[in-house]
Design a protein around this motif. Structure first.
Motif, PDB file in Angstrom:
ATOM      1  N   SER A 206       0.847  -1.194   0.000  1.00 46.42           N
ATOM      2  CA  SER A 206       0.000   0.000   0.000  1.00 46.42           C
ATOM      3  C   SER A 206       0.880   1.240   0.000  1.00 46.42           C
ATOM      4  CB  SER A 206      -0.937  -0.023   1.215  1.00 46.42           C
ATOM      5  OG  SER A 206      -1.828  -1.107   1.123  1.00 46.42           O
ATOM      6  N   VAL A 207       1.555   1.421  -1.122  1.00 47.72           N
ATOM      7  CA  VAL A 207       2.502   2.526  -1.310  1.00 47.72           C
ATOM      8  C   VAL A 207       2.330   3.089  -2.710  1.00 47.72           C
ATOM      9  CG1 VAL A 207       4.200   1.638   0.338  1.00 47.72           C
ATOM     10  CG2 VAL A 207       4.300   0.910  -2.050  1.00 47.72           C
ATOM     11  N   ALA A 208       2.980   4.222  -2.962  1.00 45.29           N
ATOM     12  CA  ALA A 208       2.925   4.847  -4.286  1.00 45.29           C
ATOM     13  C   ALA A 208       3.602   3.948  -5.325  1.00 45.29           C
ATOM     14  CB  ALA A 208       3.608   6.211  -4.245  1.00 45.29           C
ATOM     15  N   PRO A 209       3.219   4.077  -6.611  1.00 44.70           N
ATOM     16  CA  PRO A 209       3.767   3.213  -7.669  1.00 44.70           C
ATOM     17  C   PRO A 209       5.294   3.177  -7.724  1.00 44.70           C
ATOM     18  CG  PRO A 209       1.882   4.419  -8.497  1.00 44.70           C
ATOM     19  CD  PRO A 209       2.170   4.970  -7.147  1.00 44.70           C
ATOM     20  N   ASP A 210       5.951   4.328  -7.589  1.00 40.49           N
ATOM     21  CA  ASP A 210       7.419   4.354  -7.641  1.00 40.49           C
ATOM     22  C   ASP A 210       8.022   3.598  -6.461  1.00 40.49           C
ATOM     23  OD1 ASP A 210       7.356   5.785  -9.967  1.00 40.49           O
ATOM     24  OD2 ASP A 210       7.712   7.738  -9.021  1.00 40.49           O
ATOM     25  N   SER A 211       7.424   3.759  -5.310  1.00 38.58           N
ATOM     26  CA  SER A 211       7.904   3.037  -4.123  1.00 38.58           C
ATOM     27  C   SER A 211       7.668   1.544  -4.280  1.00 38.58           C
ATOM     28  CB  SER A 211       7.198   3.546  -2.868  1.00 38.58           C
ATOM     29  OG  SER A 211       7.479   4.916  -2.646  1.00 38.58           O
ATOM     30  N   VAL A 232       5.521  -6.090  -8.874  1.00 35.81           N
ATOM     31  CA  VAL A 232       4.775  -5.773  -7.655  1.00 35.81           C
ATOM     32  C   VAL A 232       3.411  -5.231  -8.090  1.00 35.81           C
ATOM     33  CG1 VAL A 232       4.727  -4.396  -5.544  1.00 35.81           C
ATOM     34  CG2 VAL A 232       6.907  -5.271  -6.423  1.00 35.81           C
ATOM     35  N   ALA A 233       2.355  -5.716  -7.456  1.00 32.99           N
ATOM     36  CA  ALA A 233       0.997  -5.408  -7.904  1.00 32.99           C
ATOM     37  C   ALA A 233       0.711  -3.922  -8.024  1.00 32.99           C
ATOM     38  CB  ALA A 233      -0.018  -6.065  -6.972  1.00 32.99           C
ATOM     39  N   THR A 234       1.244  -3.114  -7.114  1.00 32.23           N
ATOM     40  CA  THR A 234       0.897  -1.694  -7.093  1.00 32.23           C
ATOM     41  C   THR A 234       1.909  -0.810  -7.825  1.00 32.23           C
ATOM     42  OG1 THR A 234       1.935  -1.578  -4.903  1.00 32.23           O
ATOM     43  CG2 THR A 234      -0.463  -1.830  -4.976  1.00 32.23           C
ATOM     44  N   GLN A 235       2.893  -1.414  -8.495  1.00 32.34           N
ATOM     45  CA  GLN A 235       3.881  -0.617  -9.204  1.00 32.34           C
ATOM     46  C   GLN A 235       3.327  -0.083 -10.512  1.00 32.34           C
ATOM     47  OE1 GLN A 235       6.850  -3.862 -10.255  1.00 32.34           O
ATOM     48  NE2 GLN A 235       6.759  -2.840 -12.234  1.00 32.34           N
ATOM     49  N   GLY A 236       4.012   0.913 -11.073  1.00 29.33           N
ATOM     50  CA  GLY A 236       3.634   1.445 -12.371  1.00 29.33           C
ATOM     51  C   GLY A 236       4.482   0.824 -13.459  1.00 29.33           C
ATOM     52  N   SER A 249      -0.759   3.002 -11.380  1.00 35.39           N
ATOM     53  CA  SER A 249      -0.547   1.551 -11.383  1.00 35.39           C
ATOM     54  C   SER A 249      -1.607   0.906 -12.265  1.00 35.39           C
ATOM     55  CB  SER A 249      -0.676   0.992  -9.961  1.00 35.39           C
ATOM     56  OG  SER A 249      -0.887  -0.414  -9.979  1.00 35.39           O
ATOM     57  N   PRO A 250      -1.217   0.208 -13.336  1.00 33.20           N
ATOM     58  CA  PRO A 250      -2.216  -0.396 -14.224  1.00 33.20           C
ATOM     59  C   PRO A 250      -3.117  -1.405 -13.519  1.00 33.20           C
ATOM     60  CG  PRO A 250       0.010  -1.184 -14.743  1.00 33.20           C
ATOM     61  CD  PRO A 250       0.161  -0.030 -13.816  1.00 33.20           C
ATOM     62  N   ILE A 251      -2.578  -2.137 -12.558  1.00 30.93           N
ATOM     63  CA  ILE A 251      -3.399  -3.123 -11.856  1.00 30.93           C
ATOM     64  C   ILE A 251      -4.423  -2.428 -10.960  1.00 30.93           C
ATOM     65  CG2 ILE A 251      -3.340  -4.918 -10.074  1.00 30.93           C
ATOM     66  CD1 ILE A 251      -0.748  -5.927 -11.350  1.00 30.93           C
TER      67      ILE A 251
END
Length: 365
Positions: A206-211, A232-236, A249-251
């Motif tokens: 539960s963090v920003a896409p870059d993180s 990682v699911a939340t990455q961009g 994040s596409p997901i």
């Protein structure tokens, strides 16, 4: 006189002969061991002048084996990840097709059917995002032992889905663009601390896409670098960026779009803003499909790179094993020749012992 002039073992000649027999027996045992095991000795200390070469090569081979093991494990995880990403693309394509088919319809039952399909897609989405390779959750990054989306509840029943459903219900007053923006803000929220958090992802993700991108697992594959493993699911992606209509994040965007679609039940083209919202969601999913495909391609590139590295390591390992073999392995032909020579020497020595034991003073004279 018939008595022996010397009992075997008491004279200088017999002592020398006994020492020679003992030495040859030890040599025969060593040669027998070498013939049976194929190496010069069981320890570095016993292999003689090539000991330093063997000692220097062994840790190098151990390191190469470790790198190859890392590559094998990474390839397994990457194959599972690539398959999971392909499933996500397929789900996004199906959802986009459904939205396009109802964007101008006045049939509320058709819209209701698509809304129900979206709820089912959310269940399938959670399953894919919790895909494992062995005990590793492939979309959880470095927190690989934790489910990407924890809990047993369906995504359609999550706090995030309920929040987005309430936002969509204001469509006729707020308009499609505003609804999409509000839903994006909700989907991008990283609150995971409460008992009923808005973020459906694990706390670590539960963090920003870059993180999130920095949470990718890494593995050592050679002496100079490491390789990122998985997604990682939340990455961009390299083409995604956070905006008023994208979480970055596409997901996450895909999940938001499915939750918005699942809240469309009872609507139709006669609902103010409905057709515009359906078209915007379709366009969003098309972008998501492109970004997920990009991530899938990146995984494929990593697989190709690891395959090339594995081939190189195999070549280096083979060369080092040949050197180690030269330093430690016994030559079968040489060992066989030496064993035959020692056997003959022992047989001759034993014959001399027998002759000496039977020697009398008459023989001596």
């Amino acid at each position: 006189m018939s008595s022996a002039i010397n009992q075997y073992g008491g004279g200088a000649a017999s002592l020398i002969l006994a020492a020679g027999i003992k030495s040859m027996s030890v040599q025969q045992e060593t040669l027998t061991w070498q013939a049976g095991n194929g190496t010069l000795a069981s320890t570095f200390a016993g292999i003689g002048s090539t000991r330093s070469t063997a000692i220097s090569l062994t840790p190098k081979l151990t390191q190469i084996q470790a790198w190859q093991s890392n590559i094998t494990n990474a390839q397994t995880d990457l194959s599972v990840t690539a398959s999971a990403l392909a499933q996500l693309v397929s789900q996004a394509q199906s959802m986009a097709t459904n939205l396009l088919s109802i964007s101008g319809t006045s049939d509320t039952s058709s819209v209701a059917a698509v809304a129900e399909q979206a709820k089912g897609s959310l269940t399938a989405l959670k399953t894919v995002l919790n895909t494992t390779s062995g005990s590793t959750y492939v979309f959880s990054g470095t927190d690989s032992s934790t489910p990407t989306i924890p809990g047993t509840d369906s995504l359609a029943n999550s706090k995030l889905a309920t929040t987005i459903s309430n936002i969509v219900s204001s469509l006729d007053m707020a308009g499609a663009t505003s609804v999409l923006q509000q839903a994006t803000t909700a989907a991008a929220t990283n609150d995971s601390s409460s008992s009923n958090p808005l973020s459906v992802f694990s706390a670590s993700q539960s963090v920003a896409p870059d993180s999130a991108r920095s949470l990718q697992r890494v593995t050592a594959t050679n002496s100079n670098s490491t390789t990122n493993v998985g997604v990682v699911a939340t990455q961009g992606s390299t083409t995604s960026a956070a905006s008023s209509t994208s979480t970055g994040s596409p997901i996450r965007d895909m999940m938001r779009d499915m939750m918005m679609a699942s809240a469309m039940g009872g609507m139709s083209s006669s609902t103010p803003g409905f057709s515009d919202m359906a078209k915007q969601l379709y366009s969003s999913l098309q972008t998501t499909i492109s970004q997920l495909t990009e991530l899938e391609s990146a995984v494929g590139s990593t697989q190709n790179s690891l395959t090339a590295q594995s081939g190189l390591l195999t070549s280096v390992r083979s060369a080092l094993e040949d050197q180690l073999s030269g330093a430690m392995d016994a030559d079968p032909a040489v060992v066989a020749t030496q064993m035959a020579a020692v056997k003959l020497q022992l047989e001759t020595s034993y014959k001399l012992v027998a002759d000496m034991k039977g020697m009398t003073l008459a023989n001596y004279i």
